[in-house]
Scaffold this active site. Structure first.
Site, PDB file in Angstrom:
ATOM      1  N   THR A  80       0.841  -1.202   0.000  1.00 16.98           N
ATOM      2  CA  THR A  80       0.000   0.000   0.000  1.00 16.98           C
ATOM      3  C   THR A  80       0.872   1.247   0.000  1.00 16.98           C
ATOM      4  OG1 THR A  80      -2.025   0.941   0.951  1.00 16.98           O
ATOM      5  CG2 THR A  80      -0.281   0.403   2.503  1.00 16.98           C
ATOM      6  N   CYS A 121      -2.141   8.479   6.764  1.00 16.87           N
ATOM      7  CA  CYS A 121      -2.732   7.205   7.169  1.00 16.87           C
ATOM      8  C   CYS A 121      -1.651   6.315   7.784  1.00 16.87           C
ATOM      9  CB  CYS A 121      -3.321   6.483   5.958  1.00 16.87           C
ATOM     10  SG  CYS A 121      -4.649   7.383   5.131  1.00 16.87           S
ATOM     11  N   HIS A 167      -5.090  -0.337   6.216  1.00 17.09           N
ATOM     12  CA  HIS A 167      -4.725   1.033   5.834  1.00 17.09           C
ATOM     13  C   HIS A 167      -5.757   1.968   6.463  1.00 17.09           C
ATOM     14  CE1 HIS A 167      -3.350   3.883   2.370  1.00 17.09           C
ATOM     15  NE2 HIS A 167      -3.911   4.601   3.329  1.00 17.09           N
TER      16      HIS A 167
END
Lengths: 162, 201
Positions: free
Chosen positions: A28, A33, A50
């Site tokens: 990812t 985040c 995530h």
């Protein structure tokens, strides 16, 4: 949220979580985040969340967007869906950059995400064995479920392994 | 988040027309044809769209700004780092390959293209919807594609699992350069303008 067995590379989007057995790669890209990686080193099962924000605060929608709903869900999927063993689980956490140019600490979402993630993992007795957190730039992470190694690349810096 | 099919159709038509105008302004600025390869307007799931963007591991330069007025929205112009250097050469009328490193001129070029595209969109919406839209000063970002894109959708993604997004892909004639333009309208404020337009048909 899927247990993906198609293809060797699994990508996780914002507010999502995925788990996979070996041999798979889960990846990812993060900003403010936080990416939470759980890994069972005995059964070689990995999971990645995530998350965007620390707390759900009664909002509806994807549980994976929030630490307080996403982390329990990831843990549940690892234990009940993938049949990982809790005592073999460890965590690695990444991201939480300060992406938005605001001076107030109150609005430092990255920092709040990190703090809540650490608190929850401790609450669930999951040991954090590695982390690369903060900064002001984006972060790409890749978990190899065969080895449990996470390759971490911060924008403008060389790749590091955790 | 819901949007009636008719409104989606109207918006799609307006976006296509405005992107046509935008590509002409873009081409004039860089003195090279910017060809539209794709324009789509749809409600997208935030996890699915960011998953797609996270598959693109390239380092990008982007110009992000807000549109404010009859409705609000956000715009993002994004180009790979090597493409931004080539764009800088076109824009500054230098021979190809002159710009080698990202600097304040690259930043200025991407900022300027963002401004031009935003103004063009603003003008189209003004003439088609009678909406007054003004762009805010752009913010330039240099980061991974997925990280930049997440910055665009972050605010809207907090409260909605689905967002209305228009995506345009340009390619620059006789080059390998591709660049992307995203418009993220605020649906609540857009609704009123679309209802007004629908009634005028």
């Amino acid at each position: 949220m899927i247990l993906n067995n198609n293809g060797n590379i699994i990508t996780v989007g914002v507010g999502d979580l995925k788990i996979a057995g070996s041999p798979k790669v889960i990846k990812t890209s993060l900003g403010s985040c936080v990416g939470v990686v759980l890994y069972d080193s005995i059964q070689k099962i990995g999971g990645m969340l995530h998350l965007m924000l620390p707390n759900c605060n009664g909002r509806e929608g994807k549980p994976g967007k929030y630490a307080d709903t996403g982390i329990p869900l990831l843990l549940d999927m690892m234990l009940n869906q993938a049949k990982a063993r809790k005592n073999a689980l460890s965590a690695k956490i990444f991201g939480g950059a300060k992406m938005f140019n605001v001076s107030s600490e109150l609005f430092d979402i990255g920092r709040s995400n990190i703090a809540e993630t650490q608190r929850l993992l401790e609450h669930f007795n999951i040991r954090i064995i590695a982390s690369r957190l903060g900064g002001t730039k984006g972060h790409q992470i890749t978990l190899d479920t065969e080895t449990g190694i996470v390759q971490s690349k911060i924008f403008g810096e060389p790749v590091k392994e955790y | 988040m819901r949007i009636p099919k008719e409104h989606l159709k109207i918006l799609d038509i307006i976006i296509k027309m405005s992107m046509d105008n935008a590509s002409r302004s873009f081409s004039k600025t860089i003195k090279r044809a910017a060809l539209i390869e794709l324009v789509k307007t749809e409600l997208v799931d935030i996890s699915e769209i960011t998953e797609e963007m996270n598959n693109d591991l390239r380092e990008m330069v982007a110009s992000m700004l807000r549109l404010e007025g009859s409705f609000n929205g956000k715009l993002l112009f994004m180009i790979p780092l090597d493409g931004a250097l080539a764009l800088q050469d076109f824009y500054m009328q230098q021979s190809s390959g002159t710009s080698k490193e990202f600097d304040e001129f690259t930043e200025g070029t991407v900022q300027e293209i963002g401004n031009i595209l935003a103004s063009s969109i603003g003008n189209s919406f003004a003439s088609d919807l009678g909406s007054e839209l003004l762009p805010t000063p752009p913010r330039v970002l240099c980061d991974f594609a997925g990280t930049i894109f997440t910055s665009l959708i972050f605010e809207d993604g907090i409260n909605n699992d689905k967002i209305l997004l228009t995506e345009t892909k340009f390619s620059l004639h006789n080059t390998e350069i591709d660049c992307y333009f995203f418009l993220l309208p605020d649906l609540d404020s857009l609704k009123e303008s679309l209802i007004k337009l629908e009634k005028s048909f």
